[in-house]
Motif scaffolding. Structure first.
Motif, PDB file in Angstrom:
ATOM      1  N   GLY A  31     -16.522  -4.915  -3.088  1.00 33.32           N
ATOM      2  CA  GLY A  31     -15.725  -5.704  -1.897  1.00 33.32           C
ATOM      3  C   GLY A  31     -14.593  -4.964  -1.282  1.00 33.32           C
ATOM      4  N   GLU A  32     -13.728  -5.714  -0.787  1.00 33.33           N
ATOM      5  CA  GLU A  32     -12.557  -5.386  -0.229  1.00 33.33           C
ATOM      6  C   GLU A  32     -11.642  -4.439  -1.416  1.00 33.33           C
ATOM      7  OE1 GLU A  32      -8.722  -6.830   2.040  1.00 33.33           O
ATOM      8  OE2 GLU A  32     -10.054  -8.480   1.368  1.00 33.33           O
ATOM      9  N   VAL A  33     -11.314  -3.415  -0.643  1.00 34.52           N
ATOM     10  CA  VAL A  33     -10.189  -2.688  -1.721  1.00 34.52           C
ATOM     11  C   VAL A  33      -9.017  -3.268  -1.618  1.00 34.52           C
ATOM     12  CG1 VAL A  33      -9.156  -0.167  -2.207  1.00 34.52           C
ATOM     13  CG2 VAL A  33     -11.520  -0.536  -0.955  1.00 34.52           C
ATOM     14  N   THR A  34      -8.561  -3.916  -2.976  1.00 36.74           N
ATOM     15  CA  THR A  34      -7.204  -4.636  -2.897  1.00 36.74           C
ATOM     16  C   THR A  34      -6.615  -4.240  -4.228  1.00 36.74           C
ATOM     17  OG1 THR A  34      -8.230  -6.383  -4.372  1.00 36.74           O
ATOM     18  CG2 THR A  34      -8.392  -6.649  -1.993  1.00 36.74           C
ATOM     19  N   PRO A  35      -5.256  -4.581  -4.312  1.00 37.05           N
ATOM     20  CA  PRO A  35      -4.604  -4.058  -5.442  1.00 37.05           C
ATOM     21  C   PRO A  35      -5.051  -4.558  -6.839  1.00 37.05           C
ATOM     22  CG  PRO A  35      -3.054  -4.952  -3.762  1.00 37.05           C
ATOM     23  CD  PRO A  35      -4.474  -5.230  -3.335  1.00 37.05           C
ATOM     24  N   LEU A  36      -5.618  -5.848  -6.572  1.00 37.11           N
ATOM     25  CA  LEU A  36      -6.340  -6.394  -7.908  1.00 37.11           C
ATOM     26  C   LEU A  36      -7.782  -5.533  -8.261  1.00 37.11           C
ATOM     27  CD1 LEU A  36      -6.441  -8.164 -10.311  1.00 37.11           C
ATOM     28  CD2 LEU A  36      -7.569  -9.964  -9.004  1.00 37.11           C
ATOM     29  N   ALA A  37      -8.496  -5.122  -7.055  1.00 37.11           N
ATOM     30  CA  ALA A  37      -9.700  -4.571  -7.317  1.00 37.11           C
ATOM     31  C   ALA A  37      -9.403  -3.194  -7.829  1.00 37.11           C
ATOM     32  CB  ALA A  37     -10.237  -4.607  -6.078  1.00 37.11           C
ATOM     33  N   SER A  38      -8.506  -2.514  -7.411  1.00 40.64           N
ATOM     34  CA  SER A  38      -7.938  -1.124  -8.068  1.00 40.64           C
ATOM     35  C   SER A  38      -7.524  -1.410  -9.476  1.00 40.64           C
ATOM     36  CB  SER A  38      -6.936  -0.540  -7.178  1.00 40.64           C
ATOM     37  OG  SER A  38      -7.532  -0.282  -5.671  1.00 40.64           O
ATOM     38  N   GLU A  42       0.876  -1.262   0.018  1.00 40.63           N
ATOM     39  CA  GLU A  42       0.006  -0.021  -0.030  1.00 40.63           C
ATOM     40  C   GLU A  42       0.862   1.264   0.069  1.00 40.63           C
ATOM     41  OE1 GLU A  42      -3.805   1.779   2.353  1.00 40.63           O
ATOM     42  OE2 GLU A  42      -2.831   0.057   3.017  1.00 40.63           O
ATOM     43  N   ASP A  43       0.564   2.228  -0.734  1.00 38.57           N
ATOM     44  CA  ASP A  43       1.149   3.445  -0.831  1.00 38.57           C
ATOM     45  C   ASP A  43       0.513   4.628  -0.306  1.00 38.57           C
ATOM     46  OD1 ASP A  43       2.415   5.736  -1.935  1.00 38.57           O
ATOM     47  OD2 ASP A  43       3.661   4.691  -3.427  1.00 38.57           O
ATOM     48  N   GLU A  44       0.407   4.902   0.834  1.00 43.72           N
ATOM     49  CA  GLU A  44      -0.206   5.853   1.230  1.00 43.72           C
ATOM     50  C   GLU A  44       0.136   7.361   0.952  1.00 43.72           C
ATOM     51  OE1 GLU A  44      -0.193   5.614   5.673  1.00 43.72           O
ATOM     52  OE2 GLU A  44      -1.013   3.719   5.830  1.00 43.72           O
ATOM     53  N   MET A  45       1.153   7.614   0.692  1.00 46.11           N
ATOM     54  CA  MET A  45       1.445   8.918   0.169  1.00 46.11           C
ATOM     55  C   MET A  45       1.070   9.325  -1.218  1.00 46.11           C
ATOM     56  SD  MET A  45       5.288  10.644  -0.781  1.00 46.11           S
ATOM     57  CE  MET A  45       5.729  10.403   1.245  1.00 46.11           C
ATOM     58  N   PHE A  74       5.858   0.838 -10.030  1.00 49.29           N
ATOM     59  CA  PHE A  74       4.561   0.863 -10.662  1.00 49.29           C
ATOM     60  C   PHE A  74       3.830   1.232  -9.800  1.00 49.29           C
ATOM     61  CE2 PHE A  74       0.431  -0.877 -12.346  1.00 49.29           C
ATOM     62  CZ  PHE A  74       0.045   0.485 -12.949  1.00 49.29           C
ATOM     63  N   ILE A  75       2.762   2.341  -9.891  1.00 45.65           N
ATOM     64  CA  ILE A  75       2.038   2.907  -8.656  1.00 45.65           C
ATOM     65  C   ILE A  75       0.560   3.117  -9.482  1.00 45.65           C
ATOM     66  CG2 ILE A  75       1.468   4.782  -6.890  1.00 45.65           C
ATOM     67  CD1 ILE A  75       4.444   5.112  -6.884  1.00 45.65           C
ATOM     68  N   TRP A  76      -0.526   2.581  -8.751  1.00 43.97           N
ATOM     69  CA  TRP A  76      -1.899   2.823  -9.301  1.00 43.97           C
ATOM     70  C   TRP A  76      -2.690   3.226  -8.148  1.00 43.97           C
ATOM     71  CZ3 TRP A  76       0.547  -1.573  -8.702  1.00 43.97           C
ATOM     72  CH2 TRP A  76      -0.034  -2.734  -7.899  1.00 43.97           C
ATOM     73  N   SER A  77      -3.856   4.177  -8.282  1.00 46.78           N
ATOM     74  CA  SER A  77      -4.518   4.647  -7.428  1.00 46.78           C
ATOM     75  C   SER A  77      -5.846   4.004  -6.980  1.00 46.78           C
ATOM     76  CB  SER A  77      -5.082   6.105  -7.960  1.00 46.78           C
ATOM     77  OG  SER A  77      -5.830   6.590  -6.878  1.00 46.78           O
ATOM     78  N   LYS A  78      -6.197   4.042  -5.564  1.00 44.75           N
ATOM     79  CA  LYS A  78      -7.251   3.475  -4.996  1.00 44.75           C
ATOM     80  C   LYS A  78      -8.681   4.290  -5.415  1.00 44.75           C
ATOM     81  CE  LYS A  78      -5.248   1.747  -0.697  1.00 44.75           C
ATOM     82  NZ  LYS A  78      -5.469   1.834   0.772  1.00 44.75           N
ATOM     83  N   ASP A  79      -8.390   5.848  -5.735  1.00 44.14           N
ATOM     84  CA  ASP A  79      -9.545   6.446  -5.828  1.00 44.14           C
ATOM     85  C   ASP A  79      -8.887   7.677  -6.724  1.00 44.14           C
ATOM     86  OD1 ASP A  79     -11.695   8.164  -5.729  1.00 44.14           O
ATOM     87  OD2 ASP A  79     -11.797   8.273  -3.492  1.00 44.14           O
ATOM     88  N   TYR A  80      -9.770   8.084  -7.963  1.00 47.18           N
ATOM     89  CA  TYR A  80      -9.276   9.055  -8.709  1.00 47.18           C
ATOM     90  C   TYR A  80      -9.434  10.251  -8.131  1.00 47.18           C
ATOM     91  CZ  TYR A  80      -9.271   5.043 -11.885  1.00 47.18           C
ATOM     92  OH  TYR A  80      -8.936   3.788 -12.360  1.00 47.18           O
ATOM     93  N   SER A  81     -10.365  10.547  -7.020  1.00 50.19           N
ATOM     94  CA  SER A  81     -10.891  11.729  -6.313  1.00 50.19           C
ATOM     95  C   SER A  81      -9.769  12.283  -5.304  1.00 50.19           C
ATOM     96  CB  SER A  81     -11.977  11.819  -6.206  1.00 50.19           C
ATOM     97  OG  SER A  81     -12.216  11.079  -4.756  1.00 50.19           O
ATOM     98  N   SER A  82      -8.828  11.534  -5.098  1.00 50.21           N
ATOM     99  CA  SER A  82      -7.885  11.802  -3.963  1.00 50.21           C
ATOM    100  C   SER A  82      -7.153  12.968  -4.085  1.00 50.21           C
ATOM    101  CB  SER A  82      -6.726  10.557  -3.858  1.00 50.21           C
ATOM    102  OG  SER A  82      -5.990  10.139  -4.948  1.00 50.21           O
ATOM    103  N   TRP A 107      -1.458   1.742  -4.450  1.00 46.62           N
ATOM    104  CA  TRP A 107      -0.675   0.493  -4.418  1.00 46.62           C
ATOM    105  C   TRP A 107       0.593   0.523  -5.139  1.00 46.62           C
ATOM    106  CZ3 TRP A 107      -3.410  -2.192  -0.815  1.00 46.62           C
ATOM    107  CH2 TRP A 107      -4.470  -2.024  -0.904  1.00 46.62           C
ATOM    108  N   SER A 108       1.316   0.017  -4.885  1.00 46.96           N
ATOM    109  CA  SER A 108       2.819  -0.068  -5.696  1.00 46.96           C
ATOM    110  C   SER A 108       3.340  -1.373  -5.787  1.00 46.96           C
ATOM    111  CB  SER A 108       4.070   0.778  -4.927  1.00 46.96           C
ATOM    112  OG  SER A 108       4.360   0.164  -3.653  1.00 46.96           O
ATOM    113  N   LEU A 109       3.800  -1.689  -7.068  1.00 46.43           N
ATOM    114  CA  LEU A 109       4.669  -2.754  -7.474  1.00 46.43           C
ATOM    115  C   LEU A 109       5.991  -2.459  -7.521  1.00 46.43           C
ATOM    116  CD1 LEU A 109       3.535  -5.507 -10.049  1.00 46.43           C
ATOM    117  CD2 LEU A 109       5.975  -4.595  -9.844  1.00 46.43           C
TER     118      LEU A 109
END
Length: 224
Positions: free
Chosen positions: A124-131, A48-51, A66-74, A55-57
């Motif tokens: 469901g749960e917010v996971t790297p794959l779900a994002s 998890e990449d809070e900053m 590689f970083i991808w967002s949980k929420d585009y409104s962040s 999420w980060s790989l």
């Protein structure tokens, strides 16, 4: 009789449309299963990449993420991005003052793009794959298939990307960090001297689906 013919024709047309939609979504659906395989193969490199609100790989050598967002409104600068170590580029001649403002943060170089400003909702749960699935479902145009390397990838804009193998069992480049070298060359980099990156011609398709070759910086890894 005429009504029956019209009805049969309408049903046939509907089946064709549905079939076409299913075919068009093959890349999206298969990219999800192959991305999941990558996540499962390197669980210790997924975090998890809070900053950056997502999420980060991380690359096995720790020099790129590689970083991808949980929420585009962040409100973060990018919803999908690469973060790479700046030192190899500086050592190869990079004048960081010639890069776009905000691209260099500390000892890192960041490239990426915004996908939107939507508040994402999850069943469901917010996971790297779900994002990642949110990208496929909402921003399908950013998911690409690279025929020459048999890779799926996320288009990060301006010729940058993160790619992964469709099938890791038959591909020696399981994940690849991809940078457009031109802005670095324009900022003083000798592209043949960037340690840890391969400067190469890569076959892609142009907007008219015609094969062309372009210059790229590649950082490939085998993770299986």
């Amino acid at each position: 009789m005429k009504k029956k013919i019209v009805l049969v024709g309408a049903v046939a047309l509907l089946l064709v449309v549905l079939s076409g939609c299913q075919q068009a979504d093959v890349v999206g659906k298969t990219s999800i299963t192959s991305f999941d395989a990558v996540l499962q193969a390197i669980p210790d490199q997924i975090a998890e990449d809070e900053m950056n609100g997502g999420w980060s790989l991380s690359a096995p050598d720790g020099t790129a993420r590689f970083i991808w967002s949980k929420d585009y409104s962040s409100g973060t600068p990018h919803d999908v991005m690469l973060e790479v170590a700046a030192k190899p580029f500086i050592d190869a001649g990079l004048d960081v003052t010639k890069l776009p403002a905000g691209m260099v943060i500390g000892d890192k170089i960041m490239v990426g793009t915004m996908l939107g400003d939507e508040k994402l909702t999850y069943k469901g749960e917010v996971t790297p794959l779900a994002s990642y699935e949110q990208i496929v479902n909402l921003k399908r145009e950013n998911i690409k298939y690279h025929t020459a390397l048999d890779h799926y990838g996320v288009d990060l804009g301006d010729g940058n990307a993160f790619e992964w193998a469709k099938d890791m069992s038959t591909n020696d480049k399981d994940i690849v960090f991809v940078l457009n070298p031109q802005m670095f060359i324009d900022a003083g980099v000798d592209p043949t001297k960037v340690e840890g990156w391969v400067f190469a011609k890569v076959k892609i398709e142009d907007k008219d689906k015609q094969p062309i070759e372009v210059d790229k910086f590649l950082k490939p890894f085998s993770i299986k």
